[in-house]
Motif scaffolding. Structure first.
Motif, PDB file in Angstrom:
ATOM      1  N   ALA A 215       0.007   3.050  -7.194  1.00  0.00           N
ATOM      2  CA  ALA A 215      -0.648   2.159  -8.159  1.00  0.00           C
ATOM      3  C   ALA A 215      -0.309   2.700  -9.538  1.00  0.00           C
TER       4      ALA A 215
ATOM      5  N   GLU B 274      -2.174  -3.863  -8.909  1.00  0.00           N
ATOM      6  CA  GLU B 274      -0.944  -3.198  -9.355  1.00  0.00           C
ATOM      7  C   GLU B 274       0.059  -3.038  -8.220  1.00  0.00           C
TER       8      GLU B 274
ATOM      9  N   HIS C 242     -10.322  -7.926  -3.454  1.00  0.00           N
ATOM     10  CA  HIS C 242      -9.419  -6.771  -3.432  1.00  0.00           C
ATOM     11  C   HIS C 242      -8.720  -6.583  -4.771  1.00  0.00           C
ATOM     12  N   LYS C 243      -9.450  -6.757  -5.871  1.00  0.00           N
ATOM     13  CA  LYS C 243      -8.819  -6.673  -7.188  1.00  0.00           C
ATOM     14  C   LYS C 243      -8.205  -5.302  -7.463  1.00  0.00           C
ATOM     15  N   GLU C 244      -8.688  -4.270  -6.773  1.00  0.00           N
ATOM     16  CA  GLU C 244      -8.142  -2.920  -6.975  1.00  0.00           C
ATOM     17  C   GLU C 244      -6.714  -2.801  -6.449  1.00  0.00           C
ATOM     18  N   ARG C 245      -6.244  -3.776  -5.693  1.00  0.00           N
ATOM     19  CA  ARG C 245      -4.889  -3.753  -5.127  1.00  0.00           C
ATOM     20  C   ARG C 245      -3.873  -4.486  -6.005  1.00  0.00           C
TER      21      ARG C 245
ATOM     22  N   SER D  38      -2.093  -7.023   1.500  1.00  0.00           N
ATOM     23  CA  SER D  38      -2.950  -6.948   0.309  1.00  0.00           C
ATOM     24  C   SER D  38      -4.274  -7.674   0.482  1.00  0.00           C
TER      25      SER D  38
ATOM     26  N   GLN E 296       0.818  -1.208   0.000  1.00  0.00           N
ATOM     27  CA  GLN E 296       0.000   0.000   0.000  1.00  0.00           C
ATOM     28  C   GLN E 296       0.854   1.261   0.000  1.00  0.00           C
TER      29      GLN E 296
END
Length: 161
Positions: free
Chosen positions: A26, A76, A71-74, A126, A22
């Protein structure tokens, strides 16, 4: 444009288990760069075929887990952290093998478990799971990738490094 030094510093701190994915931006550009460099280093150390399998396996396993946990937005940031850490660990392995043509098993084991710990830390952040579960998943990653490489390349014995 991304500045290199803060990115390398963040990746190094991820390898020291002080930060998580995090803390990385991204960025498709950063993901592409770390993946390309990790692939080249892996190809240098393990051969082209093993590098292809490693990068594809890491990408598919990571994407699948992130989708499963919602959590597909994580993706990258997570894959950038994994590839960046892989690049750093591979560089340390290359340096170690340059200094010691046949490093003692203790050094190999330390690097192996450090690599597992880094992956577990990345997955913990993640996937938002407990460290123990992330550690188990990192073992599954290592086992599956090792088995796939061994199967595709026709090796019977798995390797640790």
């Amino acid at each position: 444009m991304l500045t290199i030094n803060p990115i390398l510093n963040t990746l190094w701190r991820i390898c020291l288990l002080k930060l998580g994915p995090q803390n990385l931006p991204a960025s498709t550009f950063l993901l592409s760069g770390t993946t390309a460099l990790a692939f080249l280093m892996s190809a240098f150390l393990n051969g082209f075929g093993a590098a292809v399998i490693e990068v594809l396996s890491l990408t598919i396993l990571t994407g699948g887990l992130l989708l499963f946990f919602g959590h597909k937005e994580r993706f990258e940031q997570t894959l950038t952290a994994i590839m960046g850490a892989s690049l750093i660990i591979s560089s340390i392995v290359a340096f170690t093998f340059t200094i010691l043509s046949n490093p003692p098993n203790l050094i190999r084991i330390i690097i192996f478990f450090w690599n597992l710990s880094i992956l577990a830390n990345i997955l913990r952040h993640s996937l938002n799971i407990r460290g123990f579960h992330a550690g188990l998943l990192s073992l599954v990653y290592a086992f599956l990738i090792n088995r796939v490489i061994a199967t595709v390349e026709g090796n019977i014995e798995p390797s640790i490094s």
